[in-house]
Design a protein around this motif. Structure first.
Motif, PDB file in Angstrom:
ATOM      1  N   UNK A   1       0.819  -1.203   0.000  1.00  0.00           N
ATOM      2  CA  UNK A   1       0.000   0.000   0.000  1.00  0.00           C
ATOM      3  C   UNK A   1       0.856   1.257   0.000  1.00  0.00           C
ATOM      4  N   UNK A   2       1.861   1.297   0.859  1.00  0.00           N
ATOM      5  CA  UNK A   2       2.677   2.494   0.981  1.00  0.00           C
ATOM      6  C   UNK A   2       3.600   2.679  -0.208  1.00  0.00           C
TER       7      UNK A   2
ATOM      8  N   UNK B   1       3.044   7.535   7.104  1.00  0.00           N
ATOM      9  CA  UNK B   1       1.594   7.508   7.192  1.00  0.00           C
ATOM     10  C   UNK B   1       1.111   6.810   8.439  1.00  0.00           C
ATOM     11  N   UNK B   2      -0.156   7.055   8.771  1.00  0.00           N
ATOM     12  CA  UNK B   2      -0.825   6.321   9.823  1.00  0.00           C
ATOM     13  C   UNK B   2      -1.599   5.176   9.205  1.00  0.00           C
ATOM     14  N   UNK B   3      -1.456   3.987   9.766  1.00  0.00           N
ATOM     15  CA  UNK B   3      -2.047   2.783   9.196  1.00  0.00           C
ATOM     16  C   UNK B   3      -2.960   2.118  10.221  1.00  0.00           C
TER      17      UNK B   3
ATOM     18  N   UNK C   1      -5.355   5.255   0.967  1.00  0.00           N
ATOM     19  CA  UNK C   1      -5.764   4.035   0.280  1.00  0.00           C
ATOM     20  C   UNK C   1      -6.200   2.964   1.242  1.00  0.00           C
ATOM     21  N   UNK C   2      -6.541   1.814   0.694  1.00  0.00           N
ATOM     22  CA  UNK C   2      -6.977   0.696   1.509  1.00  0.00           C
ATOM     23  C   UNK C   2      -6.862  -0.616   0.760  1.00  0.00           C
ATOM     24  N   UNK C   3      -6.883  -1.714   1.515  1.00  0.00           N
ATOM     25  CA  UNK C   3      -6.844  -3.042   0.909  1.00  0.00           C
ATOM     26  C   UNK C   3      -7.844  -3.955   1.591  1.00  0.00           C
ATOM     27  N   UNK C   4      -8.253  -4.977   0.843  1.00  0.00           N
ATOM     28  CA  UNK C   4      -9.026  -6.087   1.392  1.00  0.00           C
ATOM     29  C   UNK C   4      -8.270  -7.373   1.088  1.00  0.00           C
ATOM     30  N   UNK C   5      -8.037  -8.192   2.104  1.00  0.00           N
ATOM     31  CA  UNK C   5      -7.381  -9.474   1.909  1.00  0.00           C
ATOM     32  C   UNK C   5      -8.192 -10.584   2.535  1.00  0.00           C
TER      33      UNK C   5
ATOM     34  N   UNK D   1      -6.376   0.275   6.169  1.00  0.00           N
ATOM     35  CA  UNK D   1      -6.532   1.633   5.659  1.00  0.00           C
ATOM     36  C   UNK D   1      -5.323   2.467   6.039  1.00  0.00           C
ATOM     37  N   UNK D   2      -4.958   3.416   5.201  1.00  0.00           N
ATOM     38  CA  UNK D   2      -3.788   4.253   5.475  1.00  0.00           C
ATOM     39  C   UNK D   2      -3.962   5.642   4.881  1.00  0.00           C
TER      40      UNK D   2
END
Length: 292
Positions: free
Chosen positions: A11-12, A51-53, A257-261, A284-285
């Protein structure tokens, strides 16, 4: 690849990577602007950010926490490097200028902090399984990218395959990871990307992070479980960046941004996930970066 899960660096790293693309010139700006873009493409840059995650306590957890993550990405004489959280990679094949095929190959190193700090884990059953040693995973990757694919002469599609192996005897096994990335500039100041990835982990990884021994079962109350090697998870994500000063090639920018796993097979069936956690994993970040 993980701070506590493998998806954080992906993500980063995706967000500052926009700075390595050609300057995003809209189609109606003409040939002169495009020539400027080609010149900008070849210049050396470095982007640094933090960033904050918001991420799971451990791989497979249903409890979440906030943490900070750094990132840096740059180009020097055509060679690209990426430091994203706990992951470092270098592309040893120099890039060509302008829209072209970009072949990639180089080393990768990942520091795996999964379940290395009991203080960051809320679930008492998982805490009772004990603290794990930090794993250092070292390997390499190959890939190919192409600019000017779908939306404009400046978008980019890339595919890669990496392999890394634990060299610290923490899990003493390997991880294969195929990845597909697509990014496109929306203007000189904004860009978006989507990506998909999966991981196949070895028996040692499954045993270390997802099995429950009889002693562990007695301590935690979770049932005994012997996880086997196989496809561990897939991840889908999206990230966007917007320049606050300058453009994508210089100045400050905000990134979000964000991810789904989802954990699969024996990894998802493990009591550490199915009883104490959850197969679905969200992240999320949001952060700030600066390109020199």
């Amino acid at each position: 690849m993980r701070l506590t899960t493998f998806i954080v660096p992906a993500l980063l790293a995706a967000s500052p990577a926009f700075a390595q693309q050609q300057a995003p010139v809209p189609p109606d700006t003409g040939a002169a602007a495009a020539a400027v873009a080609d010149d900008e493409f070849n210049r050396e840059t470095i982007t640094v950010g933090a960033g904050g995650v918001y991420l799971p306590d451990y791989e497979g957890s249903n409890n979440y926490r906030f943490t900070a993550a750094p990132a840096a990405i740059g180009t020097f004489r055509g060679f690209n490097f990426t430091l994203a959280g706990n992951r470092l990679s270098v592309d040893l094949i120099p890039d060509g200028g302008g829209p072209t095929l970009d072949f990639q190959a180089g080393p990768i190193a990942v520091v795996n902090f999964n379940r290395t700090s009991l203080g960051s884990i809320d679930d008492r059953r998982v805490r009772a399984l004990g603290e794990l040693d930090t794993a250092i995973e070292v390997g390499g990757y190959i890939g190919v990218g192409k600019t000017g694919v779908i939306t404009s002469p400046y978008d980019r599609l890339s595919v890669s395959l990496s392999y890394r192996h634990d060299v610290t005897d923490t899990h003493d096994s390997g991880i294969w990871q195929p990845t597909v990335n697509y990014l496109t500039p929306l203007s000189r100041k904004a860009a978006v990307a989507v990506f998909a990835s999966a991981e196949r982990a070895g028996r040692g990884y499954a045993r270390t992070y997802f099995s429950v021994t009889p002693a562990g079962s007695l301590a935690s109350g979770l049932p005994t479980y012997n996880a086997r090697a196989g496809w561990k998870n897939y991840t889908l994500g999206a990230v966007g960046t917007y320049s606050l000063t300058g453009d994508l090639l210089h100045g400050f920018k905000v990134v979000a941004g964000g991810t789904y796993g989802r954990l699969l097979n024996d990894f998802g069936d493990s009591p550490i996930v199915s009883v104490a956690g959850r197969r679905s994993q969200w992240l999320g970040a949001v952060g700030l970066a600066y390109t020199f």
